[in-house]
Design an enzyme around this catalytic site. Structure first.
Site, PDB file in Angstrom:
ATOM      1  N   ARG A 111       0.880  -1.174   0.000  1.00 15.46           N
ATOM      2  CA  ARG A 111       0.000   0.000   0.000  1.00 15.46           C
ATOM      3  C   ARG A 111       0.913   1.218   0.000  1.00 15.46           C
ATOM      4  NH1 ARG A 111      -5.296   1.368   3.542  1.00 15.46           N
ATOM      5  NH2 ARG A 111      -6.078   0.004   1.915  1.00 15.46           N
ATOM      6  N   HIS A 138      -7.391   0.752  -6.364  1.00 18.74           N
ATOM      7  CA  HIS A 138      -7.608  -0.098  -5.189  1.00 18.74           C
ATOM      8  C   HIS A 138      -8.275  -1.401  -5.677  1.00 18.74           C
ATOM      9  CE1 HIS A 138      -7.803  -1.325  -1.171  1.00 18.74           C
ATOM     10  NE2 HIS A 138      -8.653  -0.470  -0.645  1.00 18.74           N
ATOM     11  N   GLN A 141     -10.144  -3.959  -3.200  1.00 16.91           N
ATOM     12  CA  GLN A 141     -11.462  -3.521  -2.731  1.00 16.91           C
ATOM     13  C   GLN A 141     -12.500  -3.739  -3.832  1.00 16.91           C
ATOM     14  OE1 GLN A 141     -12.369  -2.074   0.463  1.00 16.91           O
ATOM     15  NE2 GLN A 141     -14.373  -2.599  -0.372  1.00 16.91           N
ATOM     16  N   ASP A 233     -17.280   7.115  -1.411  1.00 15.68           N
ATOM     17  CA  ASP A 233     -15.957   7.030  -0.784  1.00 15.68           C
ATOM     18  C   ASP A 233     -15.667   8.397  -0.168  1.00 15.68           C
ATOM     19  OD1 ASP A 233     -13.433   6.205   0.021  1.00 15.68           O
ATOM     20  OD2 ASP A 233     -12.527   6.316  -1.968  1.00 15.68           O
ATOM     21  N   CYS A 272     -16.428   1.713   0.575  1.00 16.77           N
ATOM     22  CA  CYS A 272     -15.255   0.865   0.846  1.00 16.77           C
ATOM     23  C   CYS A 272     -14.818   0.963   2.308  1.00 16.77           C
ATOM     24  CB  CYS A 272     -14.115   1.259  -0.081  1.00 16.77           C
ATOM     25  SG  CYS A 272     -13.662   2.998   0.059  1.00 16.77           S
ATOM     26  N   ARG A 300     -13.602  -8.627   1.671  1.00 22.41           N
ATOM     27  CA  ARG A 300     -12.175  -8.387   1.410  1.00 22.41           C
ATOM     28  C   ARG A 300     -11.401  -9.674   1.705  1.00 22.41           C
ATOM     29  NH1 ARG A 300      -9.967  -3.275   1.460  1.00 22.41           N
ATOM     30  NH2 ARG A 300      -8.108  -4.414   0.802  1.00 22.41           N
TER      31      ARG A 300
HETATM   32  N1  NVA Z   1     -10.001   6.731  -1.488  1.00 27.23           N
HETATM   33  C1  NVA Z   1      -9.651   6.268  -0.177  1.00 27.23           C
HETATM   34  C2  NVA Z   1      -9.871   4.792  -0.056  1.00 27.23           C
HETATM   35  C3  NVA Z   1      -9.615   4.241   1.319  1.00 27.23           C
HETATM   36  C4  NVA Z   1      -9.790   2.777   1.402  1.00 27.23           C
HETATM   37  C5  NVA Z   1      -8.203   6.614   0.130  1.00 27.23           C
HETATM   38  O1  NVA Z   1      -7.346   6.439  -0.741  1.00 27.23           O
HETATM   39  O2  NVA Z   1      -7.932   7.102   1.231  1.00 27.23           O
HETATM   40  N1   CP Z   2     -11.215  -0.168   2.429  1.00 27.90           N
HETATM   41  C1   CP Z   2      -9.934  -0.248   2.871  1.00 27.90           C
HETATM   42  O1   CP Z   2      -8.995  -0.483   2.103  1.00 27.90           O
HETATM   43  O2   CP Z   2      -9.792  -0.091   4.199  1.00 27.90           O
HETATM   44  P1   CP Z   2      -8.420   0.111   4.994  1.00 27.90           P
HETATM   45  O3   CP Z   2      -7.867   1.439   4.603  1.00 27.90           O
HETATM   46  O4   CP Z   2      -8.830   0.042   6.432  1.00 27.90           O
HETATM   47  O5   CP Z   2      -7.484  -1.002   4.615  1.00 27.90           O
END
Ligand code: NVA
Ligand code: CP
Length: 313
Positions: A111, A138, A141, A233, A272, A300
Site C-alpha cells: 500500500r 484499489h 477492494q 468514498d 469501501c 475483502r
Molecule cells: N479513497 C480512499 C480509499 C480508502 C480505502 C483513500 O485512498 O484514502
Molecule cells: N477499504 C480499505 O482499504 O480499508 P483500509 O484502509 O482500512 O485497509
C-alpha cells in the site's frame, strides 16, 4: 474438508495484481467463483508454508487484517512491514527491496502512494506483487465489491453501479472492475473532481467488449435514477491535502435520503470504508436497511484469499 479448487484461475499463477486491468473478464469471474468456495470453507490450506510480505506506507484496518487473517486461513503466514521501519524509509531503493524480499517471501502486498512505485516493485521482484491501494487504484477492494454485488444482485449484466463523489482510486478500480464483468458504471463527480480521463477511456474500452456502459457526468440526481447500487468514498483520500474549495464542491454530492429519492429502484448502498458520516454519506443511509458496507468489508477476506491462492497456488 478441502474442496476449493483454483479452476479457471490457473493462468494467474505467478502474475501480479497491480490493477484489475491486468486480468481478463473470465479470470475475474473465476476469482469470484473461487472466493465463494473459500467463503464456505474457512480453512483451506492451499498456501501451506508460504509467506506474504505486506508493506504499508499508509494506514489500514481492513487491508492489513484481511490479508493477514487470509494467509493464516490458507495455511500460510503474513508479515506486516511498516514502510517507515523498513530501510526503504531510509533511502534503500524499491528495486533492491523487491529483490531482497523475493529471496524470503512468496508474494508482496504493498500500500503506497504513486502507482509507479508498485510497478517498479513488481518489475524488480521475482514474485507476485499485489496492489493494496495506491493513489490511482484499489483493485482488492473492487474485487471484494464485485463479490458482494454478485451475492446481493446475482448477474452483473444490466445492473448499474453509480459512484457519487470524488473521482479517486476507488472510482478508477470500480470503473475497470464493472466494465470487465459487464456491469454499467456511472460516475457523478463535481467539475474538477472527475476520475482520470485515460483510466475512464480504458474502462470504456473494456466496457465495449462486455456491453457495459461507463460514463462520467456532473449531475448526481440524474446519475442515481437508474442505480441498482449507489457507492460512496471519502472526499479526501489518504495522502491528499484537505482542500476547502473541493470540500465545498463535494458537499453537493453527499449521499442522503433526498438524493436517493431520485432513484427509481431502492439501490444498495456501498462504501469501501472508512466512512465519514455527515460528509460523503449520512448516518441514516450508511446505517440504513440497504447498506451492505460490512458485507463488503468481510468480502475483502474471501476475495483476497482467492487472489492469493490463484497467484501463489
Ligand atoms: N479513497 C480512499 C480509499 C480508502 C480505502 C483513500 O485512498 O484514502
Ligand atoms: N477499504 C480499505 O482499504 O480499508 P483500509 O484502509 O482500512 O485497509
Amino acid at each position: 474438508m478441502i474442496t476449493a479448487t483454483v479452476k479457471g484461475t490457473e493462468r494467474l499463477k505467478g502474475k501480479d495484481c497491480l490493477t484489475l486491468a491486468d486480468f481478463s473478464s473470465g479470470e475475474i469471474l473465476s476469482l469470484l467463483d473461487l472466493a465463494r468456495q473459500l467463503k464456505e470453507e474457512k480453512f483451506s490450506p492451499l498456501l501451506m508454508g508460504k509467506s506474504l510480505g505486506m508493506i504499508f506506507e499508509k494506514p489500514s484496518t481492513r487491508t492489513r487484517v484481511s490479508f493477514e487473517v487470509g494467509m493464516t486461513q490458507l495455511g500460510g503466514h503474513a508479515l506486516y512491514l511498516n514502510g517507515h521501519d523498513l530501510q526503504l524509509g531510509r533511502g534503500e531503493t524499491i528495486s533492491d527491496t523487491a529483490k531482497v524480499l523475493s529471496r524470503y517471501v512468496d508474494a508482496i502486498m504493498i500500500r503506497t502512494f504513486g502507482q509507479e512505485k508498485v510497478e517498479e516493485l513488481a518489475e524488480a521482484a521475482d514474485i507476485p506483487v499485489i496492489n493494496g491501494l495506491t493513489n490511482e487504484f484499489h483493485p482488492c477492494q473492487a474485487l471484494a465489491d464485485l463479490l458482494t454485488i454478485q451475492e446481493k444482485l446475482g448477474d452483473f449484466a444490466g445492473k448499474t453501479l453509480v459512484y457519487v463523489g470524488d473521482g479517486n482510486n476507488m472510482t478508477h478500480s470500480l470503473m475497470i472492475g464493472a466494465a470487465k464483468v459487464g456491469m454499467n458504471c456511472i460516475v457523478a463527480a463535481p467539475a474538477g473532481c472527475e476520475p482520470d480521463l485515460k483510466i475512464t477511456e480504458q474502462a470504456q474500452k473494456f466496457g465495449e467488449q462486455t456491453g457495459a456502459v461507463v460514463k462520467v457526468e456532473n449531475d448526481p440526481f440524474a446519475a442515481v435514477e437508474e442505480a441498482d447500487i449507489v457507492y460512496a468514498d471519502v472526499w479526501t483520500s489518504m495522502g491528499d491535502e484537505e482542500n476547502e474549495e473541493r470540500l465545498k464542491l463535494l458537499s453537493e454530492y453527499q449521499i442522503n435520503l433526498p438524493l436517493l429519492a431520485h432513484a427509481r429502484k431502492a439501490p444498495l448502498f456501498m462504501h469501501c470504508l472508512p466512512a465519514h458520516r455527515g460528509e460523503e454519506v449520512t448516518a441514516e443511509v450508511i446505517d440504513g436497511p440497504n447498506s451492505v458496507v460490512f458485507d463488503q468489508a468481510e468480502n475483502r477476506l474471501h476475495a483476497q484469499k482467492a487472489l492469493l491462492a490463484a497467484l501463489l497456488g
